[in-house]
Design an enzyme around this catalytic site. Structure first.
Site, PDB file in Angstrom:
ATOM      1  N   ASP A  10       6.788   0.964  -2.125  1.00  0.00           N
ATOM      2  CA  ASP A  10       5.791   1.812  -2.790  1.00  0.00           C
ATOM      3  C   ASP A  10       4.781   2.201  -1.713  1.00  0.00           C
ATOM      4  OD1 ASP A  10       4.271   3.035  -4.902  1.00  0.00           O
ATOM      5  OD2 ASP A  10       2.949   1.301  -4.926  1.00  0.00           O
ATOM      6  N   SER A  11       3.908   3.142  -2.057  1.00  0.00           N
ATOM      7  CA  SER A  11       2.842   3.528  -1.133  1.00  0.00           C
ATOM      8  C   SER A  11       1.759   2.448  -1.079  1.00  0.00           C
ATOM      9  CB  SER A  11       2.215   4.831  -1.604  1.00  0.00           C
ATOM     10  OG  SER A  11       1.611   4.616  -2.875  1.00  0.00           O
ATOM     11  N   CYS A  73       7.994   3.759  -6.961  1.00  0.00           N
ATOM     12  CA  CYS A  73       6.921   4.747  -6.864  1.00  0.00           C
ATOM     13  C   CYS A  73       7.414   6.058  -7.479  1.00  0.00           C
ATOM     14  CB  CYS A  73       6.600   4.950  -5.386  1.00  0.00           C
ATOM     15  SG  CYS A  73       5.415   6.253  -5.031  1.00  0.00           S
ATOM     16  N   GLU A 151      -6.016   0.665  -4.200  1.00  0.00           N
ATOM     17  CA  GLU A 151      -5.633   0.170  -2.877  1.00  0.00           C
ATOM     18  C   GLU A 151      -6.792  -0.531  -2.168  1.00  0.00           C
ATOM     19  OE1 GLU A 151      -2.678  -0.194  -1.337  1.00  0.00           O
ATOM     20  OE2 GLU A 151      -1.877   0.406  -3.278  1.00  0.00           O
ATOM     21  N   CYS A 183       2.735   6.589 -12.884  1.00  0.00           N
ATOM     22  CA  CYS A 183       2.461   6.099 -11.528  1.00  0.00           C
ATOM     23  C   CYS A 183       2.430   4.585 -11.627  1.00  0.00           C
ATOM     24  CB  CYS A 183       1.118   6.633 -11.035  1.00  0.00           C
ATOM     25  SG  CYS A 183       0.513   5.847  -9.518  1.00  0.00           S
ATOM     26  N   HIS A 185       0.984   2.396 -10.031  1.00  0.00           N
ATOM     27  CA  HIS A 185      -0.337   1.749  -9.860  1.00  0.00           C
ATOM     28  C   HIS A 185      -1.094   1.613 -11.193  1.00  0.00           C
ATOM     29  CE1 HIS A 185       0.161   2.594  -5.567  1.00  0.00           C
ATOM     30  NE2 HIS A 185      -0.925   1.876  -5.319  1.00  0.00           N
TER      31      HIS A 185
END
Ligand code: DGL
Length: 256
Positions: A10-11, A73, A151, A183, A185
């Site tokens: 994932d990012s 992601c 993040e 998403c 996240h």
């Protein structure tokens, strides 16, 4: 190939929300998780940049001996899954906003989708809308700035609330009865999200569906693990604080 690890990328830390479902359904599998947080967020990058990063992440995981890759992601999946499948001879599981179940079940005829700009503008996402969502009203919102905050280890508070309110208020006004979290996240913010919407709006996450699909591919390819040797590995190429936070400091984070 059996007893080799499953790779996930994932990012950043979003994919950890998928990892939990994987662990529940496939407790014998070993995981190598790669957070490409040096390049986070992916959401505002171009398709070709996202493809390039996804290829690099996949190479990293294949070099670590992974037998199957979960693209944990939505932004990376919707912009690069075809590229990945044609470049690498290994099974991939991708993650896309769950439009179909929401469109099939809606009673108000209106569903909300919260995702990144990269996901909302992708061909794959718009194709899914065309195939499954053309008869329902879809209220799409790009929750700009949310991934950056997460993040940084910010999982609640005023800033998070304000971004969410801006996205969710128009959805509520348009009478959505399903909210798709597009998403990986965003499930981290589930408590705040629930506090901002009426309790009869159902929230759709993709973790369980991804775990099921992963199991199916492991069985089809006869590469499921027969035992869990207790070794999961976590890698990141940026700061490790938020990954530590979401993993409750239970694992060693390997910084690249
Ligand atoms: N977790 C990623 C997703 O599912 C976040 C994208 C980003 O880095 O902007 O879309």
């Amino acid at each position: 190939m059996e007893n080799s690890p499953i790779g996930m990328f994932d990012s950043g830390i979003g994919g950890i929300t998928i990892l939990n479902s994987i662990k529940k359904l496939l407790p014998k599998e070993n995981i190598i998780y790669y957070s490409d947080n040096f390049n986070s967020p992916y959401g505002n990058k171009s398709k070709s940049e996202i493809q390039e990063l996804s290829i690099k992440n996949t190479e990293f995981l294949i070099n670590k001996g992974c037998k199957l890759i979960i693209v944990a992601c939505n932004t990376a999946t919707t912009n690069s899954i075809e590229e990945l499948r044609s470049n690498f001879n290994i099974p991939f599981v991708g993650i896309e906003p769950a439009i179909k179940p929401a469109a099939l079940q809606t009673k108000t005829g209106s569903i909300g989708v919260l995702a990144t700009k990269g996901t909302l503008s992708s061909y794959l996402f718009n194709n899914t809308i065309h195939d499954h969502g053309s008869r329902v009203k879809i209220v799409e919102k790009n929750a700009e700035g949310l991934v950056e905050l997460i993040e940084q280890g910010v999982f609640d508070g005023e800033k998070i609330k304000n971004i969410l309110k801006e996205c969710l208020t128009p959805m509520i006004k348009q009478k959505i009865d399903f909210l798709v979290l597009g998403c990986t996240h965003y499930p981290i913010l589930i408590k705040t999200i629930k506090s901002l919407i009426p309790s009869d709006i159902k929230i759709i996450e993709t973790g369980k569906a991804v775990a099921k699909q992963t199991k199916k591919l492991l069985l089809e390819n006869k590469i499921e693990n027969t035992f869990y040797d207790g070794n999961d590995y976590f890698y990141c190429n940026g700061a490790s604080e938020s990954l530590n936070k979401i993993l409750n400091n239970k694992f060693i984070i390997n910084k690249l």
